[in-house]
Design an enzyme around this catalytic site. Structure first.
Site, short mmCIF file in Angstrom:
data_model
loop_
_atom_site.label_atom_id
_atom_site.label_comp_id
_atom_site.label_asym_id
_atom_site.label_seq_id
_atom_site.Cartn_x
_atom_site.Cartn_y
_atom_site.Cartn_z
N PHE A 151 4.34 7.52 -3.78
CA PHE A 151 4.03 6.59 -2.69
C PHE A 151 4.48 5.19 -3.10
CE2 PHE A 151 1.35 4.21 0.29
CZ PHE A 151 1.58 4.93 1.44
N PHE A 190 -3.54 8.14 -6.34
CA PHE A 190 -4.82 8.83 -6.50
C PHE A 190 -4.69 10.09 -7.35
CE2 PHE A 190 -8.69 11.05 -5.17
CZ PHE A 190 -9.61 10.02 -5.28
N GLU A 191 -3.51 10.71 -7.35
CA GLU A 191 -3.29 11.94 -8.12
C GLU A 191 -2.91 11.67 -9.58
OE1 GLU A 191 -3.39 12.50 -4.05
OE2 GLU A 191 -1.78 11.38 -5.00
N ALA A 199 2.20 2.20 -7.55
CA ALA A 199 1.97 0.94 -6.86
C ALA A 199 0.96 1.16 -5.74
CB ALA A 199 3.27 0.39 -6.29
N ILE A 237 -0.73 -1.11 -2.91
CA ILE A 237 -0.56 -2.42 -2.27
C ILE A 237 -1.60 -2.57 -1.17
CG2 ILE A 237 1.05 -3.91 -1.00
CD1 ILE A 237 3.33 -2.25 -2.39
N ALA A 283 -4.63 -3.45 5.49
CA ALA A 283 -5.65 -4.04 6.36
C ALA A 283 -7.00 -3.34 6.27
CB ALA A 283 -5.15 -4.02 7.80
N THR A 284 -7.09 -2.24 5.53
CA THR A 284 -8.34 -1.49 5.43
C THR A 284 -8.84 -1.49 3.99
OG1 THR A 284 -7.30 0.63 4.92
CG2 THR A 284 -7.49 0.05 7.27
N HIS A 295 -9.11 0.88 2.04
CA HIS A 295 -8.50 1.99 1.30
C HIS A 295 -7.98 1.53 -0.07
CE1 HIS A 295 -6.39 5.81 0.81
NE2 HIS A 295 -5.31 5.12 0.47
#
Length: 155
Positions: A23, A58-59, A81, A83, A86-87, A89
């Site tokens: 990602f 996360f993995e 990375a 980054i 807006a949430t 998360h």
């Protein structure tokens, strides 16, 4: 006089695992290039480097744990990375990845270098992946080399 134990920056004969999140690959691939460059420059044989690509940050801790459990690696380098968006998360992922990687290192005794960027903006990530602020992948690999050698001196 005390005995000082320090790791040297010599990767000859050492075996490295690298776990990299796909990602934000435009960043993580630059980090991977930096890490590989550092390892090779410091004498690592590319046959002694294994790269595991995982879907996202996360993995990373679980793949790192699997690599550490094999006993094949002198050190493992984690790259990715995260980054901010807006949430919330970002907060959950960044915190769990850093805690998870730290736990793997502490539980396994294998040095794990943390090269997962946690930035507020894409620009900050780009700066840390090979432009103004250097390449944190390169820096993480140097840390892995030094720590692996330090541990050899402690045994």
């Amino acid at each position: 006089m005390p005995k000082f134990i320090e790791g040297k920056l010599d990767a000859k004969g050492l075996r490295f695992g690298i776990v990299v999140g796909r990602f934000n690959s435009f960043i993580s691939e630059r980090l991977l290039e930096g890490a590989l460059d550092a390892l090779i420059r410091h004498g690592a044989d590319d046959k002694n480097i294994d790269v595991a690509r995982v879907p996202g940050a996360f993995e990373i801790p679980l793949a790192t744990k699997k690599m550490a459990a094999t006993g094949r690696y002198d050190a493992i380098i984690c790259l990715g990375a995260v980054i901010r968006g807006a949430t919330p998360h970002f907060d959950y992922v960044a915190a769990e990845v850093s805690k998870g990687v730290a736990h793997v290192s502490l539980d396994s005794g294998v040095p794990v270098a943390f090269g997962v960027l946690t930035t507020d903006t894409i620009e900050q990530a780009v700066e840390r992946a090979g432009t103004k602020a250097g390449n944190k992948g390169f820096d993480s690999a140097v840390t892995a080399i030094e720590t692996a050698n330090l541990f050899k001196g402690i045994k």
